[in-house]
Design an enzyme around this catalytic site. Sequence first.
Site, short mmCIF file in Angstrom:
data_model
loop_
_atom_site.label_atom_id
_atom_site.label_comp_id
_atom_site.label_asym_id
_atom_site.label_seq_id
_atom_site.Cartn_x
_atom_site.Cartn_y
_atom_site.Cartn_z
N GLU A 50 0.86 -1.21 0.05
CA GLU A 50 0.08 -0.07 -0.14
C GLU A 50 0.95 1.21 0.08
OE1 GLU A 50 -2.60 0.48 3.52
OE2 GLU A 50 -2.86 2.65 3.09
N ARG A 54 0.28 10.51 0.05
CA ARG A 54 0.32 11.39 0.86
C ARG A 54 1.73 12.26 0.38
NH1 ARG A 54 0.23 8.12 6.59
NH2 ARG A 54 -1.92 7.08 5.80
N THR A 78 -4.83 6.00 1.29
CA THR A 78 -5.01 7.42 1.65
C THR A 78 -5.82 7.92 0.56
OG1 THR A 78 -2.97 7.59 2.60
CG2 THR A 78 -4.35 9.63 2.46
N LYS A 138 -11.15 -2.06 6.64
CA LYS A 138 -9.92 -1.64 7.53
C LYS A 138 -10.65 -0.99 8.85
CE LYS A 138 -6.64 2.23 7.17
NZ LYS A 138 -5.46 2.89 6.40
C1 3PG Z 1 -1.45 5.34 8.58
O1 3PG Z 1 -2.57 5.44 7.91
O2 3PG Z 1 -0.81 6.20 8.82
C2 3PG Z 1 -1.52 3.88 9.12
O3 3PG Z 1 -2.62 3.67 9.74
C3 3PG Z 1 -0.21 3.42 9.55
O4 3PG Z 1 -0.38 3.81 10.80
P1 3PG Z 1 0.99 3.38 11.79
O5 3PG Z 1 2.10 4.10 11.36
O6 3PG Z 1 0.38 3.37 13.34
O7 3PG Z 1 1.31 1.94 11.25
#
Ligand code: 3PG
Length: 217
Positions: A50, A54, A78, A138
Amino acid sequence: MSSTTSTSAGLTALQVMQDAPVIPVIVLNDVAHAVPMARALVAGGVRMLEVTLRTPQALACIEAIAREVPEAVVGAGTVRSRADAQSAARAGARFAVSPGYTSAVGQACRDVGLALLPGVATGSEIMMAQEDGFTELKFFPAMQAGGPAMLKAWSGPFFDVRFCPTGGVSLQNAAEFLALPNVVCVGGSWLVPADAMAAGDWARITQLAADTVALRK
Ligand code: 3PG
């Protein structure tokens, strides 16, 4: 149409979740890192990747992985809008992950043939996603929104939903999530630490992936 129905790309959300016990959440700031990072994860046994939308480089990174690492299946994280879904599909993403759920994003992913793993944090959000036919979800942000106890509570009323908890999950607590019957896999950024990426320490990323894959055995 259910999310377990094959999309035009032939991939379902359930298949994305079942491939490895973890879906890495990847933030890429440098296109040059995309291919070696993807190869490092694949070498550790993690193929569903994934790449979060961002950073300005995210779509170019998805393109590079789709083109140069055929052993990987690259997805976009995202995804928050129809435009995100469209540009992710154009870049070569095979699946999408969203931090929340709207019917517009669900429909957009179907329209472009992306399997979607929609984010939910409440019972109402689960019901909205289910109304639109999504049953693999999720749970985000998992630790902050209640952790394993929340998933146990949901297993009663939402007995037909399976989750990928993400957010605050780590190598230390992943096994506790994976032991729950309504958890298929977890998601998290710990497999791809920013310092390892900056240093080009691909062996460390492979090791983190392999350590996580071993949790399911
Ligand atoms: C995110 O979208 O940043 C993820 O959920 C990752 O979260 P984490 O950095 O706590 O694994």
